[in-house]
Design an enzyme around this catalytic site. Structure first.
Site, PDB file in Angstrom:
ATOM      1  N   GLY A   8      -2.978  71.500 -63.734  1.00  0.00           N
ATOM      2  CA  GLY A   8      -2.071  72.494 -64.312  1.00  0.00           C
ATOM      3  C   GLY A   8      -1.643  73.541 -63.302  1.00  0.00           C
ATOM      4  N   SER A  10       1.476  73.678 -61.492  1.00  0.00           N
ATOM      5  CA  SER A  10       2.889  73.849 -61.159  1.00  0.00           C
ATOM      6  C   SER A  10       3.321  75.296 -61.335  1.00  0.00           C
ATOM      7  CB  SER A  10       3.752  72.932 -62.038  1.00  0.00           C
ATOM      8  OG  SER A  10       3.514  73.177 -63.411  1.00  0.00           O
ATOM      9  N   ARG A  11       2.606  76.042 -62.169  1.00  0.00           N
ATOM     10  CA  ARG A  11       3.011  77.401 -62.530  1.00  0.00           C
ATOM     11  C   ARG A  11       1.768  78.279 -62.653  1.00  0.00           C
ATOM     12  NH1 ARG A  11       4.316  77.408 -67.795  1.00  0.00           N
ATOM     13  NH2 ARG A  11       3.975  75.248 -68.398  1.00  0.00           N
ATOM     14  N   ASN A  60      -0.956  63.960 -67.757  1.00  0.00           N
ATOM     15  CA  ASN A  60      -1.401  64.731 -68.916  1.00  0.00           C
ATOM     16  C   ASN A  60      -2.923  64.621 -68.965  1.00  0.00           C
ATOM     17  OD1 ASN A  60      -2.123  65.710 -71.402  1.00  0.00           O
ATOM     18  ND2 ASN A  60      -0.935  64.216 -72.581  1.00  0.00           N
ATOM     19  N   VAL A  61      -3.620  65.712 -68.669  1.00  0.00           N
ATOM     20  CA  VAL A  61      -5.082  65.642 -68.607  1.00  0.00           C
ATOM     21  C   VAL A  61      -5.696  65.363 -69.972  1.00  0.00           C
ATOM     22  CG1 VAL A  61      -5.224  67.124 -66.561  1.00  0.00           C
ATOM     23  CG2 VAL A  61      -5.444  68.146 -68.848  1.00  0.00           C
ATOM     24  N   ASN A  87      -7.950  73.735 -64.631  1.00  0.00           N
ATOM     25  CA  ASN A  87      -7.160  74.903 -65.063  1.00  0.00           C
ATOM     26  C   ASN A  87      -6.176  74.581 -66.174  1.00  0.00           C
ATOM     27  OD1 ASN A  87      -5.675  77.629 -64.465  1.00  0.00           O
ATOM     28  ND2 ASN A  87      -4.102  76.046 -64.240  1.00  0.00           N
ATOM     29  N   TYR A 155      -7.718  77.773 -79.605  1.00  0.00           N
ATOM     30  CA  TYR A 155      -7.763  78.097 -78.173  1.00  0.00           C
ATOM     31  C   TYR A 155      -9.099  78.761 -77.812  1.00  0.00           C
ATOM     32  CZ  TYR A 155      -6.361  80.269 -73.737  1.00  0.00           C
ATOM     33  OH  TYR A 155      -6.284  80.678 -72.424  1.00  0.00           O
ATOM     34  N   ALA A 157     -11.918  78.590 -79.416  1.00  0.00           N
ATOM     35  CA  ALA A 157     -13.001  77.595 -79.539  1.00  0.00           C
ATOM     36  C   ALA A 157     -13.018  76.673 -78.327  1.00  0.00           C
ATOM     37  CB  ALA A 157     -12.809  76.788 -80.828  1.00  0.00           C
TER      38      ALA A 157
HETATM   39  P1  NAP Z   1       0.845  78.419 -67.992  1.00  0.00           P
HETATM   40  O1  NAP Z   1       1.653  79.452 -67.297  1.00  0.00           O
HETATM   41  O2  NAP Z   1       1.229  77.988 -69.365  1.00  0.00           O
HETATM   42  O3  NAP Z   1       0.763  77.108 -67.045  1.00  0.00           O
HETATM   43  C1  NAP Z   1       0.059  76.015 -67.515  1.00  0.00           C
HETATM   44  C2  NAP Z   1      -0.015  74.952 -66.458  1.00  0.00           C
HETATM   45  O4  NAP Z   1      -0.777  73.861 -66.986  1.00  0.00           O
HETATM   46  C3  NAP Z   1       1.339  74.397 -66.077  1.00  0.00           C
HETATM   47  O5  NAP Z   1       1.321  73.990 -64.717  1.00  0.00           O
HETATM   48  C4  NAP Z   1       1.461  73.177 -66.991  1.00  0.00           C
HETATM   49  O6  NAP Z   1       2.317  72.166 -66.472  1.00  0.00           O
HETATM   50  C5  NAP Z   1       0.028  72.689 -66.993  1.00  0.00           C
HETATM   51  N1  NAP Z   1      -0.301  71.872 -68.156  1.00  0.00           N
HETATM   52  C6  NAP Z   1      -0.165  72.178 -69.463  1.00  0.00           C
HETATM   53  N2  NAP Z   1      -0.588  71.173 -70.225  1.00  0.00           N
HETATM   54  C7  NAP Z   1      -0.999  70.181 -69.376  1.00  0.00           C
HETATM   55  C8  NAP Z   1      -1.519  68.900 -69.547  1.00  0.00           C
HETATM   56  N3  NAP Z   1      -1.705  68.386 -70.767  1.00  0.00           N
HETATM   57  N4  NAP Z   1      -1.818  68.174 -68.452  1.00  0.00           N
HETATM   58  C9  NAP Z   1      -1.626  68.669 -67.216  1.00  0.00           C
HETATM   59  N5  NAP Z   1      -1.121  69.900 -66.978  1.00  0.00           N
HETATM   60  C10 NAP Z   1      -0.801  70.642 -68.052  1.00  0.00           C
HETATM   61  O7  NAP Z   1      -0.682  78.854 -68.114  1.00  0.00           O
HETATM   62  P2  NAP Z   1      -1.491  80.028 -67.340  1.00  0.00           P
HETATM   63  O8  NAP Z   1      -1.279  81.282 -68.089  1.00  0.00           O
HETATM   64  O9  NAP Z   1      -1.236  79.961 -65.891  1.00  0.00           O
HETATM   65  O10 NAP Z   1      -3.002  79.566 -67.670  1.00  0.00           O
HETATM   66  C11 NAP Z   1      -3.754  78.805 -66.745  1.00  0.00           C
HETATM   67  C12 NAP Z   1      -5.181  78.748 -67.227  1.00  0.00           C
HETATM   68  O11 NAP Z   1      -5.697  80.072 -67.390  1.00  0.00           O
HETATM   69  C13 NAP Z   1      -5.361  78.059 -68.578  1.00  0.00           C
HETATM   70  O12 NAP Z   1      -6.607  77.376 -68.590  1.00  0.00           O
HETATM   71  C14 NAP Z   1      -5.401  79.210 -69.546  1.00  0.00           C
HETATM   72  O13 NAP Z   1      -6.058  78.885 -70.746  1.00  0.00           O
HETATM   73  C15 NAP Z   1      -6.179  80.212 -68.722  1.00  0.00           C
HETATM   74  N6  NAP Z   1      -6.023  81.599 -69.149  1.00  0.00           N
HETATM   75  C16 NAP Z   1      -4.811  82.214 -69.080  1.00  0.00           C
HETATM   76  C17 NAP Z   1      -4.709  83.545 -69.485  1.00  0.00           C
HETATM   77  C18 NAP Z   1      -3.411  84.300 -69.424  1.00  0.00           C
HETATM   78  O14 NAP Z   1      -3.390  85.450 -69.887  1.00  0.00           O
HETATM   79  N7  NAP Z   1      -2.334  83.744 -68.866  1.00  0.00           N
HETATM   80  C19 NAP Z   1      -5.836  84.205 -69.950  1.00  0.00           C
HETATM   81  C20 NAP Z   1      -7.054  83.540 -70.007  1.00  0.00           C
HETATM   82  C21 NAP Z   1      -7.136  82.232 -69.595  1.00  0.00           C
HETATM   83  P3  NAP Z   1       3.585  71.632 -67.329  1.00  0.00           P
HETATM   84  O15 NAP Z   1       4.548  72.744 -67.402  1.00  0.00           O
HETATM   85  O16 NAP Z   1       4.074  70.456 -66.548  1.00  0.00           O
HETATM   86  O17 NAP Z   1       3.039  71.256 -68.691  1.00  0.00           O
END
Ligand code: NAP
Length: 246
Positions: A8, A10-11, A60-61, A87, A155, A157
């Site tokens: 995950g 890409s972003r 897709n993980v 991630n 989420y 959980a």
């Molecule tokens: P995000 O901006 O939504 O980015 C999610 C990334 O995961 C994207 O690269 C997406 O790629 C990829 N992804 C989604 N579903 C996938 C799948 N089934 N298989 C492979 N790749 C997948 O998320 P983020 O905010 O950076 O969060 C990253 C991590 O931090 C996550 O584990 C999230 O739960 C955790 N987190 C985030 C926050 C926050 O406030 N942002 C807080 C606590 C924890 P595609 O676009 O190609 O799907």
């Protein structure tokens, strides 16, 4: 050069972790599910900023076959695997009466089973690693694993399960492989932009003792610390600006 797979990436946070690991001297396998162009841009960005080689692999993980193939392709690309960052995750805000069992299970599947499957497939390669101070897995949980969250029960959980997965794998794979976890608080990414407007963000900022919202780089620095911390395993490092202290 050590090789790292960041799911995950890409972003958002994953992209920042990939950039950090590359800056620290790893060749990096990025992973994405649907955002191919964004992943290509991430490859270009990380390669331009570092001396590392970077590839992006679609998978897709949440699909066990695809997640296993992802690890195999990563090993084929660089000849081995030394570090994994689980991630990739999904989230959406849904009131529990409106949340179907399938939707609940889908979040668990991507966020927990995905991490399990990637780590399982990576295990023999990590066991072959000569990285110093040893190979590592860093899982990405969330503050919500400890605090819970209305409208995000699936989420929260899933993230509590990631903490349990981390501790279990840390015991099971010791002493060769260290397995740790980062638990971010609120971080500005597409995930939070999707559900929070400017007023939400202002209110959240007021709850954070360090006085600002988290940035992806804050989490990347913590992941890199855990990757290199030779005497730390099974730990979950809170990266939340002090919003939750435990
Ligand atoms: P995000 O901006 O939504 O980015 C999610 C990334 O995961 C994207 O690269 C997406 O790629 C990829 N992804 C989604 N579903 C996938 C799948 N089934 N298989 C492979 N790749 C997948 O998320 P983020 O905010 O950076 O969060 C990253 C991590 O931090 C996550 O584990 C999230 O739960 C955790 N987190 C985030 C926050 C926050 O406030 N942002 C807080 C606590 C924890 P595609 O676009 O190609 O799907």
């Amino acid at each position: 050069m050590p090789v790292a797979l960041v799911t995950g990436s890409s972003r958002g946070i994953g992209r920042a972790i990939a950039r950090q690991y590359a800056a620290d001297g790893c060749d990096v396998v990025l992973n994405y599910n649907t955002s191919e162009r964004t992943a290509e841009a991430a490859v270009d960005e990380v390669e331009a900023a570092t001396d590392s080689e970077v590839v992006a692999i679609q998978a897709n993980v949440g699909d066990p076959v695809a997640a296993t193939d992802l690890v195999d392709e990563a090993v084929d690309a660089f000849g081995g695997l030394d570090h994994v960052v689980n991630n990739a995750a999904i989230n959406e805000h849904v009131y529990t009466p409106d949340l179907s069992p399938d939707a609940f299970a889908n979040v668990l599947n991507v966020n927990v089973t995905g991490a399990f499957t990637v780590t399982k497939a990576a295990l023999p390669h990590l066991q072959d690693s000569a990285a110093t101070p040893g190979p590592s897995v860093v899982n990405v949980a969330s503050r919500l694993a400890f605090d819970g969250a209305a409208y995000e029960c699936h989420y929260a959980a899933s993230k509590a399960a990631v903490v349990g997965l981390t501790r279990s794998h840390a015991r099971e794979f010791a002493p060769e492989i260290r397995v740790n976890c980062v638990a971010p608080g609120y971080v500005e990414t597409d995930m939070t932009d999707a559900t929070n407007d400017a007023e939400d963000k202002r209110e959240r900022r007021e709850l954070i003792p360090v006085g600002r919202l988290g940035q992806p780089e804050d989490v990347a620095e913590a992941a890199a610390y855990l990757r290199d911390a030779g005497y730390v395993t099974g730990e979950t490092l809170q990266v939340n600006g002090g919003q939750l202290m435990r």
